[in-house]
Scaffold this motif. Structure first.
Motif, short mmCIF file in Angstrom:
data_model
loop_
_atom_site.label_atom_id
_atom_site.label_comp_id
_atom_site.label_asym_id
_atom_site.label_seq_id
_atom_site.Cartn_x
_atom_site.Cartn_y
_atom_site.Cartn_z
N ILE A 47 -12.72 26.54 -20.17
CA ILE A 47 -12.44 26.94 -18.90
C ILE A 47 -11.15 26.17 -18.19
CG2 ILE A 47 -13.23 26.29 -16.44
CD1 ILE A 47 -16.16 26.77 -17.68
N ASN A 48 -10.85 24.84 -18.92
CA ASN A 48 -9.74 24.04 -18.40
C ASN A 48 -8.60 24.89 -18.81
OD1 ASN A 48 -11.25 22.17 -16.94
ND2 ASN A 48 -11.23 20.90 -19.00
N ASN A 49 -8.52 25.12 -19.98
CA ASN A 49 -7.21 25.98 -20.46
C ASN A 49 -7.13 27.37 -19.81
OD1 ASN A 49 -6.97 24.22 -22.35
ND2 ASN A 49 -8.13 25.33 -24.22
N PHE A 50 -8.20 27.95 -19.42
CA PHE A 50 -7.64 29.25 -18.46
C PHE A 50 -7.37 28.86 -17.12
CE2 PHE A 50 -9.43 32.50 -15.83
CZ PHE A 50 -8.84 33.71 -16.36
N VAL A 51 -7.67 27.90 -16.65
CA VAL A 51 -7.41 27.65 -15.22
C VAL A 51 -5.90 27.09 -15.46
CG1 VAL A 51 -7.76 25.95 -13.49
CG2 VAL A 51 -9.83 26.81 -14.33
N LYS A 52 -5.46 26.52 -16.31
CA LYS A 52 -4.09 26.25 -16.48
C LYS A 52 -3.23 27.53 -16.53
CE LYS A 52 -4.80 21.51 -18.59
NZ LYS A 52 -4.50 20.74 -19.93
N GLN A 53 -3.81 28.32 -17.41
CA GLN A 53 -3.13 29.73 -17.29
C GLN A 53 -2.63 30.42 -15.91
OE1 GLN A 53 -4.01 32.23 -20.66
NE2 GLN A 53 -5.18 30.61 -21.39
N ILE A 54 -3.53 30.12 -15.08
CA ILE A 54 -3.66 31.03 -13.98
C ILE A 54 -3.21 30.12 -12.65
CG2 ILE A 54 -5.46 32.80 -14.59
CD1 ILE A 54 -7.33 31.20 -12.83
N GLY A 55 -2.85 28.76 -13.03
CA GLY A 55 -2.69 27.70 -12.27
C GLY A 55 -1.40 28.12 -11.32
N ASP A 56 -0.31 28.88 -11.97
CA ASP A 56 1.11 29.24 -11.30
C ASP A 56 0.86 30.61 -10.75
OD1 ASP A 56 0.60 30.62 -13.51
OD2 ASP A 56 2.72 30.60 -14.21
N LEU A 57 -0.41 31.35 -10.71
CA LEU A 57 -0.34 32.52 -9.99
C LEU A 57 -1.41 32.28 -8.57
CD1 LEU A 57 -1.51 34.65 -13.00
CD2 LEU A 57 0.89 34.49 -11.80
N GLU A 58 -0.72 32.55 -7.75
CA GLU A 58 -1.30 32.07 -6.28
C GLU A 58 -2.22 33.28 -5.81
OE1 GLU A 58 1.81 32.14 -3.35
OE2 GLU A 58 3.01 30.32 -3.98
N ASN A 59 -2.34 34.26 -6.34
CA ASN A 59 -3.59 35.29 -5.92
C ASN A 59 -4.70 35.08 -6.95
OD1 ASN A 59 -1.74 36.35 -8.01
ND2 ASN A 59 -2.41 38.27 -7.45
N CYS A 60 -4.71 34.42 -7.97
CA CYS A 60 -5.92 34.16 -8.71
C CYS A 60 -6.53 32.93 -8.70
CB CYS A 60 -5.18 34.27 -10.13
SG CYS A 60 -4.34 35.81 -10.71
N SER A 61 -7.85 33.07 -8.82
CA SER A 61 -8.78 31.92 -8.71
C SER A 61 -9.80 32.24 -9.75
CB SER A 61 -9.52 31.82 -7.08
OG SER A 61 -10.13 32.93 -7.18
N PHE A 62 -10.48 30.95 -10.21
CA PHE A 62 -11.70 31.10 -11.02
C PHE A 62 -12.79 30.35 -10.51
CE2 PHE A 62 -14.03 28.98 -14.39
CZ PHE A 62 -14.31 30.03 -15.27
#
Length: 648
Positions: A184-199
């Protein structure tokens, strides 16, 4: 305005979990069906409910064994509750084929995001002329290994089109430990730079699904609906020069309707027909859109109105009962006891009803009345000592006093005064606002700011609330309005205006003398602060004089009041004579009595005669008006009613 698109990954959802999700979507559509959005242009509730819910699912093709995406319901017009229920209920339940990695964790390689984020998918949904924010909610029980460059580019392009993507992970148990938390932490890091994505990750539980439904419904509603901005002003500064705080007021809850109404609709458009527009001649009904007359073929009689904008066509009315006025007494069934200390105040809404025992006139038996009162007081005392209340249910909505198709829950609250209160409780269908309070919690408060705010609060008076000490100003304002109203059209002014009107219309009246007499009489009647001596002087100036000689009704002389001779009181004998003359002058002159009034002036003459024969006020008296017989100074003078013979 927000449009939601749900994407179910059927490959990872077990049949039991899929059933929970389907029920959640059905509840969401039911909430949205009874929701009436406000029309900002006209300020009224809109009769049209636009489609703002979409449903897609990812499955495995049995022939190619490749992941595919299929649209089950696309929002392209007005919301259709029946079609949406059909789409949810027909979701396939045999596509559960989970994929596990080497560590035994559920995972998936392709979420088919590109299949929904395109011109043929979500970009084409909704009205392109309106500003609509779209949100894709991808629900799965497995994690994505990694997002490739193409997927990131598609997500960045979606941000430019006001489309957000939320990844929802459902688990059977908490995932804060082990390899799942690392993934989960790895996936959150992948979408961290995308403003329109959340987990978001949730434990698959009934309460979680109920909260998700209400959270999704809050997003479907207008963003600013029910949100009021306010300021709390303080007499003293809290810190530095700040004496106010700005806040938002959120509606406490959204209560549900009590039932559904049967109606008739037109077959051409499916719009309910308003029976109130039908005239008294029993003319045929017309279509609300085209205005064409509708016959028996053009009517759909078996229809049910759900909310303000949703219509269901039914085979009969047997499933829809008509809500009747409730019959007294109202029955409340005790469900359970509840601890008042742990009862959330947000669960209580509606008006408060004071509960007292019935009286003798209502029970018609004095023994039963005493026993009923004693049991009531003991029950109130016991509940108050336990700090508990009673949860009740009823088929009556007390505020509307009508039967409800669904149960209404209430709480009976005790008190120390021997009375109890009845309040309405929310049920599972009622909606509380979903607020994220974590962003408002300050991790570390400044000690200096805390001391400053505390000092400002201690300057505010503290006491037990007493309603008698907090007036809203109702009586003061109403008394002021009545006082201002009395100043308009006062009674003396009205009488004076009427008397002047009569005198102006008559040509046979001694105008100056009578006007002066009436004005003086009115002033004497309303003048409470005039002394006795002043009143005596006014009477002398007004009436102790000779009337002018009257030769005819049309030749009445107009004497000058300034030349009238004023005779002072010299002796008590002279006083009796003048008193008699005063009373004589108050009567109608003999010349006017004998004068025949013409027909055209009969009403005017009669009015003037009534005015002249008006009952005089009491004769004033004073310390200088004692008679020869030794009357006391405080007694009025007895008039002498012997008339003096006048020379003709």
């Amino acid at each position: 305005m927000v449009m939601l698109c749900f994407v179910f990954d059927l490959r990872s959802l077990s049949p039991s979990l899929l059933r929970e999700l389907k029920q959640s979507l059905l509840q969401l559509s039911n909430y949205y069906a009874v929701y009436s959005p406000n029309n900002s242009n006209c300020g009224k509730k809109s009769k049209v409910l636009r489609d703002r819910i979409g449903l897609c699912y990812v499955f495995t093709n049995r022939n190619s064994f490749a992941a595919e995406l299929k649209v089950a319901y696309s929002p392209r017009g007005d919301f259709n509750l029946r079609d949406f229920h059909h789409a949810v209920n027909t979701l396939p339940t045999d596509d559960f084929c989970p994929e596990f990695n080497n560590s035994g964790v559920l995972s998936c390689s392709d979420t088919k995001i590109s299949s929904i984020l395109n011109e043929q998918g979500i970009y084409a949904w909704g009205d392109p002329d309106k500003d609509i924010t779209r949100k894709v909610i991808l629900i799965s029980c497995s994690l994505v290994h990694s997002l490739d460059d193409d997927t990131k580019r598609i997500l960045m392009d979606a941000a430019d089109r006001c489309v957000s993507v939320e990844f929802v992970l459902l688990e059977n148990k908490s995932s804060h430990l082990g390899e799942v938390a690392e993934n989960i932490n790895n996936f959150v890091k992948q979408i961290g730079d995308l403003e329109n994505c959340s987990f978001r990750s949730y434990v698959s539980d009934g309460r979680v699904f109920s909260g998700l439904v209400k959270q999704w419904f809050q997003e479907l509603k207008d963003d600013m609906e029910g949100l009021l901005q306010c300021r709390f002003m303080f007499k003293n500064n809290l810190i530095d020069q700040v004496n106010q705080i700005t806040c938002n007021l959120n509606r406490s809850l959204n209560p549900m309707i009590d039932g559904f109404l049967s109606c008739e609709t037109c077959r051409c458009h499916g719009i309910p027909l308003d029976k109130s527009i039908e005239n008294l001649n029993d003319s045929p009904l017309t279509c609300p859109v085209t205005g064409h007359f509708l016959g028996e073929v053009g009517l759909i009689e078996n229809s049910v109105k759900v909310g303000e904008s949703t219509i269901l066509f039914m085979p009969s009315f047997q499933c829809c009962q008509k809500l009747q006025q409730i019959n007294l007494p109202i029955d409340f069934n005790i469900v359970e006891r509840t601890n008042l200390q742990t009862l959330n105040e947000g669960f209580i809404f509606g008006a408060s009803y004071v509960v007292v025992p019935s009286t003798y006139h209502e029970l018609d038996d004095i023994d039963k009345t005493e026993q009923n009162t004693q049991v009531f007081q003991v029950l109130c005392h016991v509940l108050n000592s336990l700090d508990q209340g009673l949860v009740c249910s009823s088929n009556c909505n007390v505020e509307t006093m009508r039967e409800a198709s669904f149960r209404c829950f209430y709480v009976l609250l005790p008190s120390e005064k021997g009375m109890m209160l009845l309040r309405r409780l929310i049920a599972a269908e009622e909606i509380l606002p979903i607020l994220d309070v974590s962003e408002f919690i300050v991790s570390k408060m400044s000690k200096e700011m805390e001391n400053s705010v505390q000092a400002a609060l201690l300057k505010i008076e503290a006491s037990d609330y007493n309603p008698l000490q907090h007036e809203r100003g109702f009586h003061q304002k109403l008394n002021l309005l009545v006082k201002e109203s009395l100043q308009f059209g006062a009674m003396p002014l009205k009488i004076r205006a009427e008397s002047k009107l009569i005198l102006q219309d008559s040509e046979e009246v001694a105008q100056p003398i009578q006007e002066a007499a009436e004005e003086r009489i009115l002033e004497l009647e309303v003048g409470e602060n005039v002394s006795s001596a002043c009143i005596t002087e006014e009477w002398e100036k007004l009436l102790v004089t000779e009337l002018p000689k009257i030769h005819s009704a049309t030749e009445i002389t107009k004497p000058k009041l300034a030349n009238l001779a004023l005779s002072p009181f010299e002796t008590n004998r002279h006083l009796d004579e003048k008193t008699s003359r005063i009373l004589e002058r108050l009567e109608v002159p003999k010349q006017l009595k004998k004068k025949t009034v013409s027909p055209q002036n009969s009403s005017i003459g009669a009015s003037y005669a009534n005015l002249l024969t008006k009952k005089p006020p009491l004769i004033p008296y004073g310390p200088n008006q004692a008679n020869d017989q030794g009357l006391k100074l405080s007694q009025p003078i007895k008039p002498n009613f012997q008339r003096l013979k006048r020379k003709r």
